[in-house]
Design a protein around this motif. Structure first.
Motif, mmCIF file in Angstrom:
data_model
loop_
_atom_site.group_PDB
_atom_site.id
_atom_site.type_symbol
_atom_site.label_atom_id
_atom_site.label_comp_id
_atom_site.label_asym_id
_atom_site.label_seq_id
_atom_site.Cartn_x
_atom_site.Cartn_y
_atom_site.Cartn_z
ATOM 1 N N ILE A 296 -5.950 2.242 5.017
ATOM 2 C CA ILE A 296 -6.331 1.227 3.828
ATOM 3 C C ILE A 296 -5.780 -0.292 4.397
ATOM 4 O O ILE A 296 -6.193 -1.078 4.263
ATOM 5 C CB ILE A 296 -5.551 1.428 2.646
ATOM 6 C CG1 ILE A 296 -6.281 2.698 1.982
ATOM 7 C CG2 ILE A 296 -5.366 0.635 1.618
ATOM 8 C CD1 ILE A 296 -5.365 3.792 1.046
ATOM 9 N N GLN B 36 1.729 2.299 -3.390
ATOM 10 C CA GLN B 36 0.837 2.940 -4.000
ATOM 11 C C GLN B 36 0.294 4.343 -3.556
ATOM 12 O O GLN B 36 0.014 5.159 -4.390
ATOM 13 C CB GLN B 36 -0.521 2.063 -4.081
ATOM 14 C CG GLN B 36 -0.069 0.752 -4.258
ATOM 15 C CD GLN B 36 0.138 0.265 -5.886
ATOM 16 O OE1 GLN B 36 -0.436 0.655 -6.681
ATOM 17 N NE2 GLN B 36 1.088 -0.437 -5.988
ATOM 18 N N VAL B 37 0.317 4.428 -2.205
ATOM 19 C CA VAL B 37 -0.093 5.820 -1.560
ATOM 20 C C VAL B 37 1.030 6.363 -0.837
ATOM 21 O O VAL B 37 1.115 6.230 0.443
ATOM 22 C CB VAL B 37 -1.307 5.478 -0.810
ATOM 23 C CG1 VAL B 37 -1.971 6.779 -0.009
ATOM 24 C CG2 VAL B 37 -2.287 4.815 -1.458
ATOM 25 N N VAL C 298 1.052 -1.210 -0.006
ATOM 26 C CA VAL C 298 -0.109 -0.001 0.076
ATOM 27 C C VAL C 298 0.856 1.306 0.118
ATOM 28 O O VAL C 298 0.593 2.243 -0.654
ATOM 29 C CB VAL C 298 -1.055 0.073 1.230
ATOM 30 C CG1 VAL C 298 -1.547 1.331 1.325
ATOM 31 C CG2 VAL C 298 -2.220 -1.033 0.931
ATOM 32 N N VAL D 91 -7.160 0.767 -2.342
ATOM 33 C CA VAL D 91 -6.216 1.823 -2.759
ATOM 34 C C VAL D 91 -7.152 2.663 -3.831
ATOM 35 O O VAL D 91 -7.373 3.703 -3.992
ATOM 36 C CB VAL D 91 -4.804 1.372 -3.203
ATOM 37 C CG1 VAL D 91 -4.366 2.473 -4.116
ATOM 38 C CG2 VAL D 91 -4.143 1.046 -2.147
#
Length: 188
Positions: free
Chosen positions: A43, A32-33, A29, A76
């Motif tokens: 998340i 991605q973020v 995650v 996400v």
């Protein structure tokens, strides 16, 4: 076995599963973020909560970690929809500190390294989701093509194509940020 125990309400099994898989989901995650640590935590928690509540949804066709990262991918995507458009990449002019006196204890090198790392993450964030995910599994988790293909559910040829285009885009983005002489290599 742990999923069966969790389904029966065994909190110890939940804690063991969380301890075993939270770092993997967090890393996935985070890639991605990158710009919102609070969103990453949320998340990751949401992902593991779904896994704990829907233990019967895991069929064993794929690895458990792949199933978890699939849930995380959906979380996400939900977060991105709620967030709206992505912010533009902003990389400060690297020439701005040329006139500053260089301290003797490596601070300038640390600052430059941090700027390169930040720029790399920002460039990766601009990739399409499929390319970023392939690059994450390949470069960060050091998975082979066959494992990346299994985790993303696409043929190896598609993974190769995604990695080629992702590396090219990241390299071009870094060259725009640091100039054409940027010597960084993107392996993985």
């Amino acid at each position: 076995m742990l999923l069966n125990q969790i389904a029966r309400g065994d909190d110890t099994a939940s804690a063991r599963l969380y301890a075993a898989y939270q770092p993997l989901v967090y890393g996935y995650v985070r890639a991605q973020v990158w710009d919102d640590p609070h969103a990453v935590e949320e998340i990751v928690s949401d992902t593991l909560l779904v896994a704990f509540r829907k233990t019967d949804a895991y069929t064993g066709v794929s690895e458990f970690s792949t199933w978890l990262c699939g849930i995380a991918r959906n979380k996400v995507a939900d977060w991105r929809r709620r967030k709206g458009r992505r912010e533009e990449v902003f990389v400060e002019d690297p020439d701005a500190i040329d006139g500053a006196a260089a301290p003797g204890w490596g601070v300038l090198e640390l600052i430059e390294e941090r700027e390169r790392g930040t720029a790399l993450v920002e460039c990766m964030d601009r990739l399409p989701d499929s390319q970023r995910e392939a690059l994450y599994w390949s470069a960060v988790e050091e998975c082979g093509l066959d494992e990346v293909a299994a985790r993303t559910g696409v043929p190896e040829g598609t993974v190769k194509s995604r990695l080629f285009h992702a590396r090219r885009r990241v390299r071009e983005c870094l060259e725009r940020a640091f100039g054409g002489g940027f010597g960084g290599e993107l392996n993985g």
